[in-house]
Enzyme design. Structure first.
Site, mmCIF file in Angstrom:
data_model
loop_
_atom_site.group_PDB
_atom_site.id
_atom_site.type_symbol
_atom_site.label_atom_id
_atom_site.label_comp_id
_atom_site.label_asym_id
_atom_site.label_seq_id
_atom_site.Cartn_x
_atom_site.Cartn_y
_atom_site.Cartn_z
ATOM 1 N N LYS A 123 2.206 11.417 -10.949
ATOM 2 C CA LYS A 123 1.398 10.509 -11.760
ATOM 3 C C LYS A 123 2.218 9.256 -12.046
ATOM 4 O O LYS A 123 3.312 9.334 -12.614
ATOM 5 C CB LYS A 123 0.997 11.161 -13.086
ATOM 6 C CG LYS A 123 -0.197 12.084 -12.995
ATOM 7 C CD LYS A 123 -0.615 12.513 -14.395
ATOM 8 C CE LYS A 123 -1.880 13.331 -14.379
ATOM 9 N NZ LYS A 123 -2.312 13.702 -15.749
ATOM 10 N N HIS A 157 7.053 9.148 -27.226
ATOM 11 C CA HIS A 157 5.971 9.919 -26.617
ATOM 12 C C HIS A 157 6.053 11.391 -27.002
ATOM 13 O O HIS A 157 5.050 12.010 -27.393
ATOM 14 C CB HIS A 157 6.022 9.765 -25.100
ATOM 15 C CG HIS A 157 5.039 10.619 -24.369
ATOM 16 N ND1 HIS A 157 3.672 10.433 -24.458
ATOM 17 C CD2 HIS A 157 5.221 11.686 -23.540
ATOM 18 C CE1 HIS A 157 3.060 11.342 -23.729
ATOM 19 N NE2 HIS A 157 3.964 12.109 -23.151
ATOM 20 N N LYS A 169 5.572 23.227 -13.546
ATOM 21 C CA LYS A 169 4.767 22.058 -13.177
ATOM 22 C C LYS A 169 4.516 22.010 -11.677
ATOM 23 O O LYS A 169 3.415 21.652 -11.238
ATOM 24 C CB LYS A 169 5.443 20.764 -13.644
ATOM 25 C CG LYS A 169 4.529 19.556 -13.438
ATOM 26 C CD LYS A 169 4.940 18.349 -14.236
ATOM 27 C CE LYS A 169 3.888 17.250 -14.141
ATOM 28 N NZ LYS A 169 4.257 16.047 -14.916
ATOM 29 N N GLU A 194 7.845 18.384 -24.678
ATOM 30 C CA GLU A 194 7.231 18.744 -23.397
ATOM 31 C C GLU A 194 7.704 20.121 -22.934
ATOM 32 O O GLU A 194 6.950 20.861 -22.292
ATOM 33 C CB GLU A 194 7.554 17.691 -22.339
ATOM 34 C CG GLU A 194 6.975 16.309 -22.616
ATOM 35 C CD GLU A 194 5.483 16.199 -22.302
ATOM 36 O OE1 GLU A 194 4.865 17.227 -21.944
ATOM 37 O OE2 GLU A 194 4.939 15.088 -22.432
ATOM 38 N N ASN A 200 -2.029 18.503 -20.154
ATOM 39 C CA ASN A 200 -2.310 17.499 -21.177
ATOM 40 C C ASN A 200 -2.392 18.096 -22.576
ATOM 41 O O ASN A 200 -2.794 17.399 -23.526
ATOM 42 C CB ASN A 200 -3.621 16.778 -20.845
ATOM 43 C CG ASN A 200 -3.514 15.948 -19.586
ATOM 44 O OD1 ASN A 200 -2.615 15.140 -19.442
ATOM 45 N ND2 ASN A 200 -4.431 16.176 -18.654
ATOM 46 N N ARG A 220 -4.814 21.307 -13.493
ATOM 47 C CA ARG A 220 -3.729 20.414 -13.923
ATOM 48 C C ARG A 220 -3.973 19.823 -15.314
ATOM 49 O O ARG A 220 -3.031 19.427 -16.006
ATOM 50 C CB ARG A 220 -3.530 19.294 -12.895
ATOM 51 C CG ARG A 220 -2.354 18.388 -13.233
ATOM 52 C CD ARG A 220 -1.956 17.481 -12.099
ATOM 53 N NE ARG A 220 -0.868 16.605 -12.506
ATOM 54 C CZ ARG A 220 -0.121 15.897 -11.681
ATOM 55 N NH1 ARG A 220 -0.343 15.943 -10.380
ATOM 56 N NH2 ARG A 220 0.849 15.127 -12.140
ATOM 57 N N GLU A 236 -5.672 16.551 -10.538
ATOM 58 C CA GLU A 236 -6.258 16.900 -11.828
ATOM 59 C C GLU A 236 -7.775 17.057 -11.776
ATOM 60 O O GLU A 236 -8.519 16.454 -12.548
ATOM 61 C CB GLU A 236 -5.865 15.857 -12.888
ATOM 62 C CG GLU A 236 -5.963 16.385 -14.309
ATOM 63 C CD GLU A 236 -5.377 15.427 -15.327
ATOM 64 O OE1 GLU A 236 -6.149 14.867 -16.099
ATOM 65 O OE2 GLU A 236 -4.144 15.246 -15.337
ATOM 66 N N ARG A 262 0.809 -1.226 0.000
ATOM 67 C CA ARG A 262 0.000 0.000 0.000
ATOM 68 C C ARG A 262 0.842 1.275 0.000
ATOM 69 O O ARG A 262 0.370 2.343 0.406
ATOM 70 C CB ARG A 262 -0.983 0.011 1.183
ATOM 71 C CG ARG A 262 -2.033 -1.083 1.119
ATOM 72 C CD ARG A 262 -3.141 -0.822 2.123
ATOM 73 N NE ARG A 262 -4.183 -1.844 2.018
ATOM 74 C CZ ARG A 262 -4.245 -2.937 2.756
ATOM 75 N NH1 ARG A 262 -3.304 -3.158 3.682
ATOM 76 N NH2 ARG A 262 -5.217 -3.802 2.616
ATOM 77 N N HIS A 306 -1.568 10.660 -27.421
ATOM 78 C CA HIS A 306 -1.741 9.309 -26.890
ATOM 79 C C HIS A 306 -2.456 8.412 -27.897
ATOM 80 O O HIS A 306 -2.103 7.232 -28.062
ATOM 81 C CB HIS A 306 -2.534 9.342 -25.591
ATOM 82 C CG HIS A 306 -1.729 9.794 -24.415
ATOM 83 N ND1 HIS A 306 -2.304 10.140 -23.210
ATOM 84 C CD2 HIS A 306 -0.392 9.956 -24.238
ATOM 85 C CE1 HIS A 306 -1.360 10.501 -22.360
ATOM 86 N NE2 HIS A 306 -0.203 10.402 -22.965
ATOM 87 N N HIS A 357 -1.716 15.991 -25.656
ATOM 88 C CA HIS A 357 -1.635 14.588 -25.241
ATOM 89 C C HIS A 357 -2.843 13.750 -25.671
ATOM 90 O O HIS A 357 -2.700 12.543 -25.871
ATOM 91 C CB HIS A 357 -1.459 14.510 -23.725
ATOM 92 C CG HIS A 357 -0.074 14.852 -23.268
ATOM 93 N ND1 HIS A 357 0.481 16.088 -23.476
ATOM 94 C CD2 HIS A 357 0.867 14.112 -22.630
ATOM 95 C CE1 HIS A 357 1.703 16.097 -22.968
ATOM 96 N NE2 HIS A 357 1.963 14.919 -22.458
#
Length: 362
Positions: A143, A265, A227, A185, A245, A241, A237, A121, A252, A248
């Site tokens: 993330k 990427h 960031k 980025e 993206n 936030r 998010e 955990r 993606h 993206h």
């Protein structure tokens, strides 16, 4: 050494940036009061270059290190590779105070972070990013995820590291294609947040491509600062936030439709940013001149700006619906309204996307 603080209350941490910082990793980890067994996760590209060195650095600081190398590339972000790391954690007898250390690019960081977030955990997580893309983006903000055959980063969590150590000297061994992919980025931050940084990039992009260390140090610090500011205001998010993206959603989908074999990427995000800018122009949200500046800077960074003409637009749009930002079956896009500002558009009409993309494909 430059320090960027990410303010998240009890989950706050520092990003340390500079050349030749790797040698300080062991002492910095010891100061955090961590358990003395560490799982070092790297890949088959970075491991042979830095794995033995980092193992020695941590051993000298009193850590017992087990290093695991995963295959290089996006395919390693899988539940299968996560299971390998869980086995290694069991075999090395990690307890809840023992750290998982990610040494590599964004894939390694996402995978190792996912394992750190879920093993017992949650165990301490340390990021040591070695690619420009990971240094300016994926190593910061918490993330972590693995991919599912139906979507990228679908299985994951928000899980903050205890420390991010960025040794920009590791970029000396980064190949040119991955350096350029990282710059995608970097450009993103200028578009979404800081017009003056965008102008600075227009003037200094070639120095970055030539690995000028002062330029790279500034780029990493600036992007991490942006960031950190965004994440501090919206860690999970819920609103702001989502601007991170930009590029993206299309990017993606482009990675997925090409089975992660054609584009890095950053290359897919570069195309996504240009196409998002064209969508914004078509909607009357962005001036054509600003779109040309975005496209021009992406091109100057040596990144692609167009999709293959044979790509099936309808299939691409279907894959966009697998994006995590889809809500109630509606697409959410981040579109620029100027250099330094973007808008989150929920429920963007699919027909408008199809029309604009078809026009761009010729």
């Amino acid at each position: 050494m430059r320090t960027v603080h990410v303010e998240l209350g009890s989950r706050s941490y520092d990003i340390l940036i500079g050349s030749h910082l790797l040698n300080q990793l062991g002492e910095l980890m010891r100061e955090l009061g961590l358990g003395r067994k560490a799982l070092l996760v790297t890949d088959t590209n970075v491991g042979p270059v830095y794995g033995a060195r980092v193992t020695e650095i941590l051993t000298r600081a009193g850590f017992q290190v087990a290093m695991v190398q995963v295959p290089a590339g996006e395919k390693a972000k899988s539940l299968e590779q996560a299971a390998r790391l869980y086995d290694a954690a069991f075999d090395h007898e990690l307890d809840r105070n023992c750290p998982v250390v990610a040494l590599g690019g964004g894939v390694v960081g996402d995978l190792a972070g996912f394992v750190a977030a879920t093993y017992m955990r949650g165990v301490p997580f340390i990021q040591v990013p070695t690619t420009l893309l990971a240094q300016v983006d994926s190593s910061v903000g918490g993330k972590v995820a693995v991919n599912h055959p139906r979507g990228k980063n679908i299985i994951g969590a928000f899980y903050q590291p205890k420390l991010v150590l960025i040794d920009t000297g590791t970029l000396d061994t980064l190949d040119r294609r991955n350096l350029k992919a990282g710059l995608a980025e970097v450009i993103k931050y200028g578009v979404i947040w800081d017009a003056s940084f965008f102008r600075w990039l227009e003037e200094n992009i070639h120095a970055a491509l030539n690995k000028n260390i002062q330029v790279l140090d500034y780029i990493v610090e600036k992007c991490c600062s942006i960031k950190a500011a965004v994440v501090a205001r919206d860690e999970t998010e819920q609103g702001l936030r989502a601007i991170l993206n930009y590029g993206h959603t299309i990017g993606h989908a482009l990675e997925s439709i090409t089975d992660y074999r054609t584009y890095l990427h950053g290359e897919a995000v570069a195309i996504g940013m240009v196409y998002a800018a064209r969508l914004a122009v078509a909607q009357g949200m962005l001036k054509e001149s600003d779109c040309q500046r975005i496209t021009g800077l992406v091109h100057a960074a040596g990144l692609p700006t167009t999709m293959p003409p044979e790509l099936a637009i309808n299939e691409l749009i279907k894959l966009m619906y697998h994006d995590k930002k889809v809500s109630s079956g509606s697409l959410t896009l981040v579109l620029p309204t100027g250099i330094g500002s973007v808008k989150i558009i929920k429920g963007f009409p699919e027909a408008e996307i199809a029309k604009t993309l078809a026009n761009l494909q010729g």
